[in-house]
Design a protein around this motif. Structure first.
Motif, short mmCIF file in Angstrom:
data_model
loop_
_atom_site.label_atom_id
_atom_site.label_comp_id
_atom_site.label_asym_id
_atom_site.label_seq_id
_atom_site.Cartn_x
_atom_site.Cartn_y
_atom_site.Cartn_z
N LEU A 1 0.89 -1.15 0.03
CA LEU A 1 0.03 -0.08 -0.03
C LEU A 1 0.84 1.17 -0.10
CD1 LEU A 1 -2.59 1.36 -0.04
CD2 LEU A 1 -2.74 1.23 2.53
N ARG A 2 1.98 1.33 0.78
CA ARG A 2 2.74 2.39 0.77
C ARG A 2 3.49 2.54 -0.52
NH1 ARG A 2 6.01 1.29 5.14
NH2 ARG A 2 4.77 2.55 6.58
N THR A 3 4.09 1.61 -1.23
CA THR A 3 4.55 1.57 -2.64
C THR A 3 3.36 2.12 -3.51
OG1 THR A 3 6.15 -0.06 -2.16
CG2 THR A 3 5.59 0.58 -4.50
N ALA A 4 2.08 1.75 -3.50
CA ALA A 4 1.08 2.25 -4.32
C ALA A 4 1.02 3.77 -4.12
CB ALA A 4 -0.10 1.40 -4.15
N LEU A 5 0.91 4.09 -2.94
CA LEU A 5 0.62 5.48 -2.58
C LEU A 5 1.82 6.46 -3.01
CD1 LEU A 5 -1.11 4.91 0.81
CD2 LEU A 5 -2.23 6.17 -1.26
N LEU A 6 3.07 5.89 -2.83
CA LEU A 6 4.11 6.60 -3.24
C LEU A 6 4.27 6.82 -4.70
CD1 LEU A 6 7.00 5.36 -0.74
CD2 LEU A 6 5.72 7.59 -0.84
N VAL A 7 3.92 5.84 -5.61
CA VAL A 7 3.75 5.99 -6.99
C VAL A 7 2.78 6.73 -7.37
CG1 VAL A 7 3.05 4.84 -9.17
CG2 VAL A 7 4.80 3.53 -7.45
N ARG A 8 1.57 6.92 -6.82
CA ARG A 8 0.46 7.73 -7.03
C ARG A 8 1.13 9.19 -6.75
NH1 ARG A 8 -2.79 7.69 -10.35
NH2 ARG A 8 -2.30 9.91 -10.83
N GLY A 9 1.73 9.42 -5.63
CA GLY A 9 2.21 10.89 -5.48
C GLY A 9 3.20 11.10 -6.35
N VAL A 10 4.26 10.30 -6.85
CA VAL A 10 5.02 10.72 -7.84
C VAL A 10 4.41 10.93 -9.30
CG1 VAL A 10 7.01 9.78 -9.37
CG2 VAL A 10 6.88 9.37 -6.73
N LEU A 11 3.48 10.21 -9.53
CA LEU A 11 2.77 10.53 -10.73
C LEU A 11 2.02 11.92 -10.81
CD1 LEU A 11 1.08 7.05 -11.55
CD2 LEU A 11 3.02 7.91 -12.95
N ASP A 12 1.39 11.91 -9.52
CA ASP A 12 0.79 13.47 -9.52
C ASP A 12 1.62 14.72 -9.39
OD1 ASP A 12 -1.96 12.69 -9.75
OD2 ASP A 12 -2.11 11.75 -7.69
N SER A 13 2.69 14.40 -9.02
CA SER A 13 3.77 15.24 -8.68
C SER A 13 4.29 15.73 -10.19
CB SER A 13 4.98 15.06 -7.84
OG SER A 13 4.47 14.76 -6.40
N GLY A 14 4.48 14.81 -10.94
CA GLY A 14 4.70 14.90 -12.47
C GLY A 14 3.79 15.59 -13.14
N ASP A 15 2.41 15.23 -13.00
CA ASP A 15 1.45 16.11 -13.46
C ASP A 15 1.39 17.55 -13.17
OD1 ASP A 15 0.61 13.54 -14.57
OD2 ASP A 15 -1.15 13.28 -13.28
N ALA A 16 1.58 17.64 -11.92
CA ALA A 16 1.48 19.28 -11.52
C ALA A 16 2.47 20.01 -12.01
CB ALA A 16 1.57 19.21 -9.85
N ILE A 17 3.76 19.22 -12.09
CA ILE A 17 4.79 20.10 -12.89
C ILE A 17 4.56 20.49 -14.14
CG2 ILE A 17 7.23 20.09 -13.29
CD1 ILE A 17 7.66 18.44 -10.41
N ALA A 18 4.15 19.43 -14.94
CA ALA A 18 3.98 19.46 -16.28
C ALA A 18 2.78 20.29 -16.56
CB ALA A 18 3.74 17.98 -16.75
N CYS A 19 1.91 20.41 -15.93
CA CYS A 19 0.72 21.08 -16.23
C CYS A 19 1.03 22.77 -15.91
CB CYS A 19 -0.48 20.71 -15.43
SG CYS A 19 -1.19 19.38 -15.88
N ALA A 20 1.85 22.84 -14.64
CA ALA A 20 2.39 24.27 -14.23
C ALA A 20 3.11 24.85 -15.39
CB ALA A 20 2.93 24.37 -13.05
N VAL A 21 3.89 23.88 -16.01
CA VAL A 21 5.00 24.44 -17.04
C VAL A 21 4.29 24.83 -18.50
CG1 VAL A 21 6.94 23.99 -18.17
CG2 VAL A 21 6.84 23.50 -16.00
N LEU A 22 3.43 23.74 -18.90
CA LEU A 22 3.05 23.59 -20.17
C LEU A 22 1.43 24.09 -20.70
CD1 LEU A 22 4.57 19.88 -20.96
CD2 LEU A 22 5.56 22.21 -21.67
N LEU A 23 0.67 24.07 -19.67
CA LEU A 23 -0.84 24.52 -20.04
C LEU A 23 -0.52 26.00 -20.20
CD1 LEU A 23 -2.88 22.64 -17.44
CD2 LEU A 23 -2.49 22.32 -19.93
N THR A 24 -1.25 26.49 -21.29
CA THR A 24 -1.17 28.08 -21.59
C THR A 24 -2.19 28.95 -21.09
OG1 THR A 24 -2.40 27.47 -23.61
CG2 THR A 24 0.07 27.54 -23.90
#
Length: 120
Positions: A71-94
């Motif tokens: 469960l910890r691993t699945a939650l950490l993976v989820r956190g990494v995926l959402d962190s990547g989404d947050a960074i990508a969207c903050a940089v790339l959405l116009t």
């Protein structure tokens, strides 16, 4: 695992899987959230399918985790995926409103995933 940790994990897993299903069922919803110009463009549909499948699988992984470590691993993976989404969207959405909204939601979801994983 105590009650609040189990409930929080269930909410994160269910919410993630439900979001994935909703994006797969209605790819235009992701285009609207991100203020993308053409919801029917192949690139938009590709993005929606990729996010939808990824979030569905990630959510189910959280829900199906049988041990504290899995469960910890699945939650950490989820956190990494959402962190990547947050960074990508903050940089790339116009669109500034979409940028703030989508990056903010993804960042919040990442923080929640990391917080619950750390509490396990």
């Amino acid at each position: 695992m105590t009650g609040w940790k189990r409930r929080a994990s269930w909410l994160l897993g269910t919410g993630t899987a439900a979001y994935g299903l909703s994006v797969l069922a209605m790819p235009g919803s992701l285009a609207k959230q991100c203020a993308l110009e053409d919801p029917d463009a192949p690139a938009t549909r590709l993005l929606a399918i990729t996010f939808g499948v990824r979030d569905l699988v990630s959510g189910v992984s959280i829900l199906r985790a049988r041990s504290r470590e899995s469960l910890r691993t699945a939650l950490l993976v989820r956190g990494v995926l959402d962190s990547g989404d947050a960074i990508a969207c903050a940089v790339l959405l116009t669109n500034p409103g979409a940028r703030a909204r989508v990056a903010g939601v993804a960042g919040t979801w990442a923080a929640l995933s990391f917080a619950v994983a750390a509490a396990l």
